[in-house]
Motif scaffolding. Sequence first.
Motif, mmCIF file in Angstrom:
data_model
loop_
_atom_site.group_PDB
_atom_site.id
_atom_site.type_symbol
_atom_site.label_atom_id
_atom_site.label_comp_id
_atom_site.label_asym_id
_atom_site.label_seq_id
_atom_site.Cartn_x
_atom_site.Cartn_y
_atom_site.Cartn_z
ATOM 1 N N ASN A 109 0.826 -1.216 0.000
ATOM 2 C CA ASN A 109 0.000 0.000 0.000
ATOM 3 C C ASN A 109 0.860 1.266 0.000
ATOM 4 O O ASN A 109 0.468 2.288 -0.573
ATOM 5 C CB ASN A 109 -0.930 -0.002 1.210
ATOM 6 N N LEU A 110 2.028 1.180 0.636
ATOM 7 C CA LEU A 110 2.955 2.304 0.604
ATOM 8 C C LEU A 110 3.386 2.579 -0.841
ATOM 9 O O LEU A 110 3.450 3.742 -1.273
ATOM 10 C CB LEU A 110 4.180 1.996 1.471
ATOM 11 N N GLY A 111 3.643 1.516 -1.583
ATOM 12 C CA GLY A 111 4.013 1.670 -2.989
ATOM 13 C C GLY A 111 2.894 2.310 -3.798
ATOM 14 O O GLY A 111 3.141 3.188 -4.648
ATOM 15 N N ASN A 112 1.654 1.907 -3.534
ATOM 16 C CA ASN A 112 0.516 2.500 -4.252
ATOM 17 C C ASN A 112 0.377 3.995 -3.942
ATOM 18 O O ASN A 112 0.083 4.807 -4.831
ATOM 19 C CB ASN A 112 -0.774 1.775 -3.863
ATOM 20 N N ALA A 113 0.577 4.345 -2.653
ATOM 21 C CA ALA A 113 0.478 5.758 -2.268
ATOM 22 C C ALA A 113 1.591 6.576 -2.921
ATOM 23 O O ALA A 113 1.361 7.715 -3.366
ATOM 24 C CB ALA A 113 0.544 5.883 -0.742
ATOM 25 N N GLN A 114 2.796 5.996 -3.002
ATOM 26 C CA GLN A 114 3.897 6.693 -3.656
ATOM 27 C C GLN A 114 3.625 6.881 -5.148
ATOM 28 O O GLN A 114 3.986 7.916 -5.734
ATOM 29 C CB GLN A 114 5.210 5.898 -3.465
ATOM 30 N N MET A 115 2.993 5.905 -5.766
ATOM 31 C CA MET A 115 2.621 6.020 -7.178
ATOM 32 C C MET A 115 1.649 7.179 -7.390
ATOM 33 O O MET A 115 1.790 7.971 -8.332
ATOM 34 C CB MET A 115 1.991 4.721 -7.679
ATOM 35 N N ALA A 126 9.314 0.481 -2.365
ATOM 36 C CA ALA A 126 8.279 -0.103 -1.500
ATOM 37 C C ALA A 126 7.821 -1.465 -2.020
ATOM 38 O O ALA A 126 7.674 -2.428 -1.246
ATOM 39 C CB ALA A 126 7.093 0.856 -1.401
ATOM 40 N N PHE A 127 7.590 -1.563 -3.333
ATOM 41 C CA PHE A 127 7.145 -2.842 -3.907
ATOM 42 C C PHE A 127 8.223 -3.918 -3.761
ATOM 43 O O PHE A 127 7.919 -5.093 -3.536
ATOM 44 C CB PHE A 127 6.772 -2.655 -5.378
ATOM 45 N N LYS A 128 9.475 -3.523 -3.877
ATOM 46 C CA LYS A 128 10.567 -4.494 -3.684
ATOM 47 C C LYS A 128 10.573 -5.022 -2.256
ATOM 48 O O LYS A 128 10.759 -6.234 -2.017
ATOM 49 C CB LYS A 128 11.916 -3.845 -4.016
ATOM 50 N N ASN A 129 10.364 -4.121 -1.287
ATOM 51 C CA ASN A 129 10.302 -4.548 0.119
ATOM 52 C C ASN A 129 9.097 -5.448 0.375
ATOM 53 O O ASN A 129 9.172 -6.392 1.176
ATOM 54 C CB ASN A 129 10.244 -3.329 1.034
#
Length: 274
Positions: A109-115, A126-129
């Motif tokens: 979800n962090l990756g989605n928010a960054q996107m 974030a997606f890698k983590n």
Amino acid sequence: MKTLKYTLILFLLLFSTKEIAAQKDTITLQRKARTMLRQGNELYQKKQFTDASVAYQKALGNNSKYDKAAYNLGNAFYQNKNFKEAIPQYELTAKTAKDKFTKAEAFHNLGNAQMEAKNYQGAVNAFKNALRNNPNDDETRYNLAVAQKMVDKQKQQKKDDKNKDKKDNKNKDKKDKDNKNKDKNKDKKDGKDKNKKDENKDKDGKGDKNKDKNKDPKKNDKKDQQKPKPKPGQMTPQQVKQLLESLNNEEKKTQKKMNAKKAKGKKIKQEKDW
């Protein structure tokens, strides 16, 4: 000795009582936090995301390390399109979560928010983590590929903009140089034209001067004296006769005017009716 023994026992009892009270307070706060979390979840299900976020914040107020409340608060912010506010909540959950599955969800979800915030490199990280904690999540893997593509596109755009600016600056320098040369040539041409004009002017002046030299001043003076001027005091008999006649005629005209004025000035006598 007995007194010291009783004092030690009393101290242990007091310490135990305080520790038990602190534990009870902690348990009470945790219960309140869970209660607020459930309320927030109910509001979230009703899509009342703003009210849900308030409930989750109250839950965190009672238990700052409540990772579930932080994660759900991030989701409520995300649903309200407050992506920048959602990011720190997901980061907190990823840091405090104890199991890998929860960590993976938080990083996803962090990756989605960054996107959504257009921080594509942050989304890639974030997606890698998330995949490190849950390598079998195909959705995260797909999002990672999209985020990486956006990073590459952003880098290419920056490169193109840099090359464009470089090209524009080069063209500008060339244009300035051409204009400078053009002005220089114009000044040179204007200088030549001016010199040529001055040269022609000098020639014209010289010709006029020579032309004036060719004039004969004695001849001009002789021409001006062709009509003799009468001298004062010297009159011919004919001129004297004409002058006398003119004076005589003028006197007659004056006398005639005087007689006319006298006749015009007489008053008419009016007979009165008595």
